[in-house]
Write a protein that holds these residues in place. Structure first.
Motif, PDB file in Angstrom:
ATOM      1  N   MET A  77      44.178  41.683  41.029  1.00  0.00           N
ATOM      2  CA  MET A  77      43.741  42.576  39.890  1.00  0.00           C
ATOM      3  C   MET A  77      42.767  42.032  38.955  1.00  0.00           C
ATOM      4  O   MET A  77      42.450  40.496  38.966  1.00  0.00           O
ATOM      5  CB  MET A  77      45.120  42.630  38.963  1.00  0.00           C
ATOM      6  CG  MET A  77      46.215  43.822  39.517  1.00  0.00           C
ATOM      7  SD  MET A  77      46.377  43.191  41.240  1.00  0.00           S
ATOM      8  CE  MET A  77      46.442  44.729  42.096  1.00  0.00           C
ATOM      9  N   ASP A  78      42.101  42.811  38.005  1.00  0.00           N
ATOM     10  CA  ASP A  78      41.409  42.287  36.940  1.00  0.00           C
ATOM     11  C   ASP A  78      42.286  41.711  35.750  1.00  0.00           C
ATOM     12  O   ASP A  78      42.756  42.397  35.058  1.00  0.00           O
ATOM     13  CB  ASP A  78      40.378  43.221  36.416  1.00  0.00           C
ATOM     14  CG  ASP A  78      39.563  42.783  35.185  1.00  0.00           C
ATOM     15  OD1 ASP A  78      39.529  41.677  34.958  1.00  0.00           O
ATOM     16  OD2 ASP A  78      38.803  43.802  34.748  1.00  0.00           O
ATOM     17  N   VAL A  79      42.583  40.422  35.748  1.00  0.00           N
ATOM     18  CA  VAL A  79      43.410  39.986  34.739  1.00  0.00           C
ATOM     19  C   VAL A  79      42.519  39.492  33.523  1.00  0.00           C
ATOM     20  O   VAL A  79      43.081  39.650  32.320  1.00  0.00           O
ATOM     21  CB  VAL A  79      44.332  38.683  35.315  1.00  0.00           C
ATOM     22  CG1 VAL A  79      45.281  38.345  34.142  1.00  0.00           C
ATOM     23  CG2 VAL A  79      45.166  39.186  36.560  1.00  0.00           C
ATOM     24  N   ILE A  80      41.290  38.738  33.836  1.00  0.00           N
ATOM     25  CA  ILE A  80      40.467  38.046  32.992  1.00  0.00           C
ATOM     26  C   ILE A  80      40.078  39.267  32.004  1.00  0.00           C
ATOM     27  O   ILE A  80      40.223  39.493  30.536  1.00  0.00           O
ATOM     28  CB  ILE A  80      39.205  37.495  33.531  1.00  0.00           C
ATOM     29  CG1 ILE A  80      39.810  36.436  34.150  1.00  0.00           C
ATOM     30  CG2 ILE A  80      38.288  37.291  32.344  1.00  0.00           C
ATOM     31  CD1 ILE A  80      38.700  35.610  35.156  1.00  0.00           C
ATOM     32  N   GLY A  81      39.951  40.590  32.537  1.00  0.00           N
ATOM     33  CA  GLY A  81      39.313  41.617  31.727  1.00  0.00           C
ATOM     34  C   GLY A  81      40.649  42.492  31.087  1.00  0.00           C
ATOM     35  O   GLY A  81      40.124  43.574  30.394  1.00  0.00           O
ATOM     36  N   TRP A 252      44.110  51.810  44.347  1.00  0.00           N
ATOM     37  CA  TRP A 252      43.801  52.311  43.056  1.00  0.00           C
ATOM     38  C   TRP A 252      44.027  51.245  42.013  1.00  0.00           C
ATOM     39  O   TRP A 252      43.669  50.928  41.048  1.00  0.00           O
ATOM     40  CB  TRP A 252      44.718  53.725  42.639  1.00  0.00           C
ATOM     41  CG  TRP A 252      46.165  53.554  42.424  1.00  0.00           C
ATOM     42  CD1 TRP A 252      46.865  53.559  43.693  1.00  0.00           C
ATOM     43  CD2 TRP A 252      47.129  52.829  41.538  1.00  0.00           C
ATOM     44  NE1 TRP A 252      48.180  53.413  43.233  1.00  0.00           N
ATOM     45  CE2 TRP A 252      48.403  52.845  41.882  1.00  0.00           C
ATOM     46  CE3 TRP A 252      46.722  52.353  40.202  1.00  0.00           C
ATOM     47  CZ2 TRP A 252      49.458  52.437  41.181  1.00  0.00           C
ATOM     48  CZ3 TRP A 252      47.866  51.876  39.489  1.00  0.00           C
ATOM     49  CH2 TRP A 252      49.002  51.799  39.910  1.00  0.00           C
ATOM     50  N   ALA A 253      45.141  50.113  42.511  1.00  0.00           N
ATOM     51  CA  ALA A 253      45.583  49.104  41.314  1.00  0.00           C
ATOM     52  C   ALA A 253      44.621  47.974  41.502  1.00  0.00           C
ATOM     53  O   ALA A 253      44.810  46.949  40.885  1.00  0.00           O
ATOM     54  CB  ALA A 253      46.983  48.964  41.768  1.00  0.00           C
ATOM     55  N   ILE A 254      43.721  47.908  42.681  1.00  0.00           N
ATOM     56  CA  ILE A 254      42.768  46.820  42.527  1.00  0.00           C
ATOM     57  C   ILE A 254      41.489  47.318  41.879  1.00  0.00           C
ATOM     58  O   ILE A 254      40.697  48.326  42.403  1.00  0.00           O
ATOM     59  CB  ILE A 254      42.499  46.587  44.068  1.00  0.00           C
ATOM     60  CG1 ILE A 254      43.680  46.393  44.938  1.00  0.00           C
ATOM     61  CG2 ILE A 254      41.192  45.545  44.196  1.00  0.00           C
ATOM     62  CD1 ILE A 254      43.458  46.266  46.477  1.00  0.00           C
ATOM     63  N   GLN A 255      41.114  46.792  40.734  1.00  0.00           N
ATOM     64  CA  GLN A 255      39.986  47.265  39.886  1.00  0.00           C
ATOM     65  C   GLN A 255      38.665  47.006  40.873  1.00  0.00           C
ATOM     66  O   GLN A 255      38.556  46.115  41.452  1.00  0.00           O
ATOM     67  CB  GLN A 255      40.272  46.445  38.559  1.00  0.00           C
ATOM     68  CG  GLN A 255      41.053  46.987  37.565  1.00  0.00           C
ATOM     69  CD  GLN A 255      42.482  46.797  38.005  1.00  0.00           C
ATOM     70  OE1 GLN A 255      42.739  45.314  38.527  1.00  0.00           O
ATOM     71  NE2 GLN A 255      43.495  47.403  37.729  1.00  0.00           N
ATOM     72  N   ARG A 259      36.929  44.421  43.912  1.00  0.00           N
ATOM     73  CA  ARG A 259      36.693  44.739  45.391  1.00  0.00           C
ATOM     74  C   ARG A 259      35.466  44.439  46.003  1.00  0.00           C
ATOM     75  O   ARG A 259      34.564  43.783  45.192  1.00  0.00           O
ATOM     76  CB  ARG A 259      36.924  46.337  45.193  1.00  0.00           C
ATOM     77  CG  ARG A 259      38.117  47.027  44.879  1.00  0.00           C
ATOM     78  CD  ARG A 259      37.994  48.612  45.111  1.00  0.00           C
ATOM     79  NE  ARG A 259      38.852  49.153  44.159  1.00  0.00           N
ATOM     80  CZ  ARG A 259      39.194  50.498  44.158  1.00  0.00           C
ATOM     81  NH1 ARG A 259      38.525  51.293  45.090  1.00  0.00           N
ATOM     82  NH2 ARG A 259      40.255  50.864  43.691  1.00  0.00           N
ATOM     83  N   PRO A 260      34.972  44.685  47.177  1.00  0.00           N
ATOM     84  CA  PRO A 260      33.948  44.239  47.622  1.00  0.00           C
ATOM     85  C   PRO A 260      32.652  44.844  46.813  1.00  0.00           C
ATOM     86  O   PRO A 260      32.714  45.953  46.466  1.00  0.00           O
ATOM     87  CB  PRO A 260      33.886  44.984  48.996  1.00  0.00           C
ATOM     88  CG  PRO A 260      35.342  44.914  49.143  1.00  0.00           C
ATOM     89  CD  PRO A 260      36.062  45.158  48.229  1.00  0.00           C
ATOM     90  N   GLY A 261      31.775  43.862  46.508  1.00  0.00           N
ATOM     91  CA  GLY A 261      30.693  44.345  45.791  1.00  0.00           C
ATOM     92  C   GLY A 261      30.958  43.915  43.979  1.00  0.00           C
ATOM     93  O   GLY A 261      29.836  44.129  43.555  1.00  0.00           O
ATOM     94  N   GLY A 262      32.071  43.510  44.010  1.00  0.00           N
ATOM     95  CA  GLY A 262      32.335  43.557  42.495  1.00  0.00           C
ATOM     96  C   GLY A 262      31.977  42.016  42.253  1.00  0.00           C
ATOM     97  O   GLY A 262      31.788  41.091  42.748  1.00  0.00           O
ATOM     98  N   ILE A 274      42.304  42.629  53.427  1.00  0.00           N
ATOM     99  CA  ILE A 274      42.409  43.798  52.271  1.00  0.00           C
ATOM    100  C   ILE A 274      40.975  44.538  51.999  1.00  0.00           C
ATOM    101  O   ILE A 274      40.772  45.868  52.111  1.00  0.00           O
ATOM    102  CB  ILE A 274      42.915  43.514  50.798  1.00  0.00           C
ATOM    103  CG1 ILE A 274      44.239  43.098  51.297  1.00  0.00           C
ATOM    104  CG2 ILE A 274      42.948  44.423  49.732  1.00  0.00           C
ATOM    105  CD1 ILE A 274      45.265  42.349  50.113  1.00  0.00           C
ATOM    106  N   ALA A 275      39.866  43.627  51.807  1.00  0.00           N
ATOM    107  CA  ALA A 275      38.474  44.178  51.776  1.00  0.00           C
ATOM    108  C   ALA A 275      38.286  44.967  53.192  1.00  0.00           C
ATOM    109  O   ALA A 275      37.473  46.178  52.609  1.00  0.00           O
ATOM    110  CB  ALA A 275      37.553  42.899  51.650  1.00  0.00           C
ATOM    111  N   ALA A 276      38.313  44.404  54.122  1.00  0.00           N
ATOM    112  CA  ALA A 276      38.073  45.047  55.334  1.00  0.00           C
ATOM    113  C   ALA A 276      38.699  46.631  55.184  1.00  0.00           C
ATOM    114  O   ALA A 276      38.157  47.668  55.636  1.00  0.00           O
ATOM    115  CB  ALA A 276      38.269  44.531  56.436  1.00  0.00           C
TER     116      ALA A 276
END
Lengths: 369, 123
Positions: A77-81, A252-255, A259-262, A274-276
């Motif tokens: 998850m995006d925790v920092i943001g 949906w819960a993975i910001q 994700r790949p490219g983020g 998970i990315a694959a």
């Protein structure tokens, strides 16, 4: 603790007894499973009015405000943001991309407030302590949930300001001097609130809520049927270490940022798997089943793509009777290659019964967005 | 009315003395919680004492009801198929499960009386 004979008691145990609760063991705790009216009536009450749940068995943890980076090494998850005053659904993963537990993360000014499942609390805390400095276990706080279409009106009468919160907002408010950490969230599919508060103030606050004629106490039994109708997965049944978030329908819960490219892609256990799966698909998927007829299909019911013969294509992970629909429903994990509108059968007591597949929820969410 | 340790009640049918009506007690119905599904045996089935012949599902879980006595199923309460809640509403009346024809009605004497059943459940 020896789980076979010692069960922990909720801080509001005496109140539950007074309210006529019957108790069952659950995740090492003795929990009220229902009160006088029974599961069906409690379920319908919550969908129509406001239900009060004692979920103090869940684990509560406070992490330092700057623990976001360390926490992001444990979950995708995006925790920092995550902004102050906001909450986010999250899950810990293992090296195989499986789910270790699901949880809520709320950002307060003083730090990150985590709520984890009771059955996983001890291992979650150990897991956190080995990766994040200054993990503070909040064993002195109770957790109540007020859920249902009248929850906001009822709570606003006691705690001015809660009506302004939107889904997944969090605020620190006071009731008669008691420090309340309130989030507009829950696990019933209804609008509602989860309220973390000091144990010593919990009984008085719960009694104040129950004095409202629109509020009734709701046990663990109806909590399960409510979350099932809302299509919300339960850890230990629909989620587990052998199931990835992509299979469980939780991508949906993975910001995007993770994700790949983020900008902060990967960097958590099982990220490669998970990315694959996010990019190329997962071997299984979670779907909803609507059995024809009235026979409930419980967890473990095998699912087939043919009435006779053929191989098993999946299994029910949670199933039962949906009081709001007056019919059975189930969540199942099935092979990804099965078409969304495929004809399926569930095998109950040796007989294959037809089921329609659909995308959960079975009862529409009514969150206050 | 007689009672079994499995919380069933047995009552001679008013129309036929060789036929016994079987249901579950109020205690059992309360313990089960809201009944949402009942699967009944086929009429004319011969059953032996202890056979699991009815499936009953509450919101919480599935349970079996066993044949309390040897005999032949002569009638089942079809109303339960569409309205399983009758088991909770009227367990000793409209919520009956099946009627069973027995060889020897005298066998009913072996079952518990109401007082003995109350002792059995601790009520």
């Amino acid at each position: 603790m020896d789980e076979t004979d010692v069960l922990e008691h909720l801080p509001l145990r005496a109140l539950h007894e007074e309210l006529g609760g019957s108790f069952v063991p659950f995740a090492g705790w003795e929990m009220p499973v229902r009160y006088g009216p029974g599961v069906m009536a409690e379920h319908l009450w919550c969908r129509e009015k406001a239900g009060l749940f004692d979920v103090s068995h869940m684990g509560q943890v406070m992490l330092p405000a700057d623990a976001g980076e360390a926490l992001e090494a444990l979950l995708p998850m995006d925790v920092i943001g995550l902004q102050e005053g906001r909450q986010r659904y999250a899950f810990f993963t293992n090296a195989q991309g499986g789910l270790l537990d699901d949880l809520m993360i709320a950002r307060h000014a003083e730090g990150l407030h985590l709520v984890v499942n009771a059955a996983c609390a001890a291992t979650d805390i150990a897991h956190l302590e080995s990766h994040v400095p200054d993990v503070r276990v909040l064993s002195d706080r109770a957790l109540l949930a007020l859920q249902g279409p009248m929850a906001a009106t009822v709570l606003e009468r006691l705690v001015s300001g809660v009506a302004e919160l939107r889904f997944m907002d969090v605020a620190r408010l006071r009731w008669e001097g008691v420090d309340l950490w309130i989030s507009r969230s829950g696990y019933t599919g209804e609008d509602g609130f989860e309220i973390s508060l000091p144990v010593e103030g919990a009984e008085g606050f719960a009694r104040a809520l129950l004095r409202d004629e629109h509020v009734a106490p709701i046990g663990l039994g109806a909590r399960d049927t409510l979350r099932l109708e809302a299509g919300l997965p339960l850890y230990g049944q629909d989620l587990g270490p052998e199931i990835t978030p992509v299979e469980a329908g939780l991508t949906w819960a993975i910001q995007k940022v993770r994700r790949p490219g983020g900008a902060r892609a990967g960097g958590y256990p099982g990220a490669d798997v998970i990315a694959a799966q996010i990019e190329g698909g997962a071997p299984r998927k979670r779907i909803g089943l609507l059995p024809e007829g009235r026979a409930p299909m419980r967890a473990g019911t095998e699912v087939f793509a043919a009435e006779i013969g053929g191989k098993r294509v999946g299994v029910v992970t949670s199933g039962g009777f949906a009081p709001s629909l007056g019919a059975p429903v189930a969540l199942a994990l099935i092979e990804a290659g099965i078409a969304d509108d495929a004809a399926l059968w569930g095998e109950v007591r040796g007989r294959r019964l037809p089921v329609a597949s659909m995308r959960p929820p079975f009862v529409a969410h009514r969150y206050h967005r | 009315m007689k009672f079994t340790e499995d919380h069933e009640w047995l009552n001679p049918d008013v129309e036929d003395g060789d036929v016994i009506v079987v249901g579950i007690t109020e205690y059992a119905a309360t313990q089960l919680g809201d009944v949402v599904f009942v699967e009944l045996p086929e009429v004319e089935t011969r059953v032996a004492k202890g056979d699991e012949i009815v499936v009953i599902e509450s919101v919480k879980a599935a349970s079996d009801i066993v044949a309390p006595i040897d005999g032949e199923i002569v009638e089942v309460n079809d109303a339960l198929t569409d309205n399983p809640g009758l088991v909770n509403e009227d367990p000793l009346g409209a919520g009956w499960f099946f009627k069973i024809r027995v060889e020897d009605v005298g066998a009913l004497d072996d079952f518990m009386t109401e007082d003995e059943y109350k002792d059995h459940t601790g009520n």
